[in-house]
Design a protein around this motif. Structure first.
Motif, short mmCIF file in Angstrom:
data_model
loop_
_atom_site.label_atom_id
_atom_site.label_comp_id
_atom_site.label_asym_id
_atom_site.label_seq_id
_atom_site.Cartn_x
_atom_site.Cartn_y
_atom_site.Cartn_z
N VAL A 97 -9.31 88.99 -13.82
CA VAL A 97 -7.84 88.98 -13.88
C VAL A 97 -7.41 88.56 -15.29
N PRO A 98 -6.50 89.32 -15.93
CA PRO A 98 -6.08 88.99 -17.29
C PRO A 98 -5.37 87.63 -17.37
N HIS A 99 -5.50 86.99 -18.53
CA HIS A 99 -4.76 85.76 -18.83
C HIS A 99 -3.52 86.11 -19.68
N LEU A 100 -3.05 85.12 -20.40
CA LEU A 100 -1.97 85.23 -21.39
C LEU A 100 -0.56 85.21 -20.82
N ALA A 101 -0.39 85.03 -19.49
CA ALA A 101 0.97 84.83 -18.97
C ALA A 101 1.58 83.55 -19.55
N SER A 102 0.71 82.67 -20.05
CA SER A 102 1.19 81.41 -20.64
C SER A 102 2.17 81.66 -21.79
N ILE A 103 1.94 82.70 -22.57
CA ILE A 103 2.82 83.00 -23.71
C ILE A 103 4.19 83.43 -23.21
N ALA A 104 4.23 84.25 -22.15
CA ALA A 104 5.51 84.65 -21.56
C ALA A 104 6.23 83.45 -20.97
N ILE A 105 5.49 82.56 -20.34
CA ILE A 105 6.08 81.36 -19.74
C ILE A 105 6.67 80.46 -20.83
N LYS A 161 1.79 86.64 -7.46
CA LYS A 161 1.67 86.60 -6.00
C LYS A 161 0.42 87.38 -5.59
N PRO A 162 -0.20 87.00 -4.46
CA PRO A 162 -1.45 87.66 -4.04
C PRO A 162 -1.26 89.16 -3.81
N PRO A 163 -2.18 89.99 -4.32
CA PRO A 163 -3.25 89.66 -5.27
C PRO A 163 -2.70 89.59 -6.70
N ALA A 164 -3.07 88.57 -7.42
CA ALA A 164 -2.51 88.31 -8.74
C ALA A 164 -2.88 89.41 -9.74
N LYS A 165 -1.89 89.79 -10.56
CA LYS A 165 -2.12 90.76 -11.61
C LYS A 165 -2.36 90.08 -12.95
N ILE A 166 -2.02 88.79 -13.03
CA ILE A 166 -2.21 88.04 -14.27
C ILE A 166 -2.24 86.55 -13.94
N TYR A 167 -2.90 85.78 -14.79
CA TYR A 167 -2.95 84.32 -14.64
C TYR A 167 -2.30 83.65 -15.84
N MET A 168 -1.75 82.45 -15.62
CA MET A 168 -1.22 81.68 -16.73
C MET A 168 -2.27 80.76 -17.34
N GLY A 169 -3.38 80.54 -16.62
CA GLY A 169 -4.46 79.73 -17.15
C GLY A 169 -4.07 78.28 -17.36
N ASP A 170 -4.96 77.53 -17.99
CA ASP A 170 -4.67 76.12 -18.29
C ASP A 170 -3.48 75.99 -19.23
N ALA A 171 -3.32 76.96 -20.15
CA ALA A 171 -2.22 76.89 -21.11
C ALA A 171 -0.87 76.90 -20.41
N GLY A 172 -0.69 77.83 -19.47
CA GLY A 172 0.58 77.93 -18.76
C GLY A 172 0.80 76.78 -17.79
N ALA A 173 -0.25 76.41 -17.05
CA ALA A 173 -0.12 75.34 -16.05
C ALA A 173 0.17 74.00 -16.71
N THR A 174 -0.53 73.71 -17.81
CA THR A 174 -0.29 72.43 -18.49
C THR A 174 1.08 72.41 -19.16
#
Length: 317
Positions: free
Chosen positions: A43-51, A206-219
């Motif tokens: 699953v791709p990351h980088l949603a953190s930048i959008a967030i 939402k399930p099934p996820a198309k992207i993750y925010m990773g530690d960067a987005g969650a933190t």
């Protein structure tokens, strides 16, 4: 203004995630399945930048005044995002980024926020109205522990599709209601922006996820929730209403207290990821991932409602 802040943050996240998803796939910035994780495909990351941009753009534009507090929030957030992306990059390569430098940067971000004027000053005694101001050293310790703690527990919740974003959205909405009730415009704007960011992210997570925010987005989300609570719910707080922000963030706080105690008693590093969080326990009891997420949403909503009721009761007293 609140409606505009919500819509702008929502639209920015919705618009930025698709191209960021394509970029993550192109540069192989993807989260690969492991024995601990639920997803079966990368699953791709980088949603953190959008967030991050979805929060910062409306926050900077719509804030009524640019001051030292805003500078501290922006600077601290950049540190959180930067070290988070580095950590996520290591994970995409099957490696673990050392915990110490990540902790130092996250604590450093909290220190910046403290010295820019956001802190846990003290408590008001009920019925008397007397304000007990903590010594500066205690203000510093409590502020750093709170911001770092919330940053960490939100990150630990990020284990199922839609979970961390949804819980963060519920908590942010609760802090928005509290800020409105207390007449704290700046905290209310930050909270409603975070609600828009969380909902925009959930559209793709939402399930099934198309992207993750990773530690960067969650933190980053945890960092901002900690700041919003300090700048809003913890201001003019009483001995009783001090529980309001704690209950608003109840699920990640109480679950991670349990997890840390369990890891410590079992002789495991408290920062080492395992399957002891509430969502993994619910899965082991037979719930599906979607059922587990909805159940945790329900608990979070109940705790948030309790925090609002407590806030109203403390105001009436």
């Amino acid at each position: 203004m609140y409606v505009i802040a919500f819509i702008v943050s929502l639209v920015i996240v919705l618009a930025l995630i698709p191209p960021l998803r394509k970029l993550a796939i192109r540069v192989d910035f993807v989260d690969r399945p492991t024995s601990r994780k639920i997803h079966k495909e990368p699953v791709p990351h980088l949603a953190s930048i959008a967030i991050f941009l979805g929060f910062m753009i409306p926050y900077v534009i719509l804030s009524r005044h640019w001051d030292l507090e805003m500078a501290g929030i922006v600077a601290g957030s950049l540190l959180i995002l930067g070290i988070g992306i580095v950590d996520d990059w290591y994970k995409t390569r099957g490696k673990d980024f050392p915990a110490l430098p990540k902790t130092i940067v996250q604590v450093g971000a909290a220190v910046i926020v403290y010295f820019c004027g956001i802190s846990f000053v003290g408590v008001t005694i009920p019925f008397t109205g007397h304000m007990v101001v903590f010594p500066e050293w205690l203000q510093f310790i409590l502020t750093i522990l709170w911001i770092f703690g919330v940053t960490t527990v939100i990150n630990f919740m990020d284990g199922l599709d839609g979970l961390s974003g949804g819980v963060a959205g519920i908590s942010a909405l609760t802090l928005f209601v509290v800020a409105i009730a207390k007449g704290q415009t700046q905290s209310a704007i930050m909270a409603i922006i975070l609600v828009g960011v969380a909902l925009g992210y959930l559209k793709y997570n939402k399930p099934p996820a198309k992207i993750y925010m990773g530690d960067a987005g969650a933190t980053f989300i945890g960092f901002m929730l900690g700041i919003i609570a300090l700048d809003g719910a913890f201001k003019q707080v009483t001995v009783i209403s001090i529980l309001v922000p704690v209950l608003a963030l109840g699920v990640p706080i109480f679950d991670n207290i349990y997890v840390i105690i369990k890891r410590y008693l079992n002789g495991k590093p408290v920062y080492k990821a395992d399957r002891s969080q509430i969502h993994y326990r619910l899965l082991s009891w037979g719930l599906s991932p979607k059922q587990a997420v909805l159940f945790i949403y329900l608990i979070s909503a109940c705790l948030s409602l309790s925090s609002i009721i407590l806030m109203l009761l403390s105001k009436s007293s």
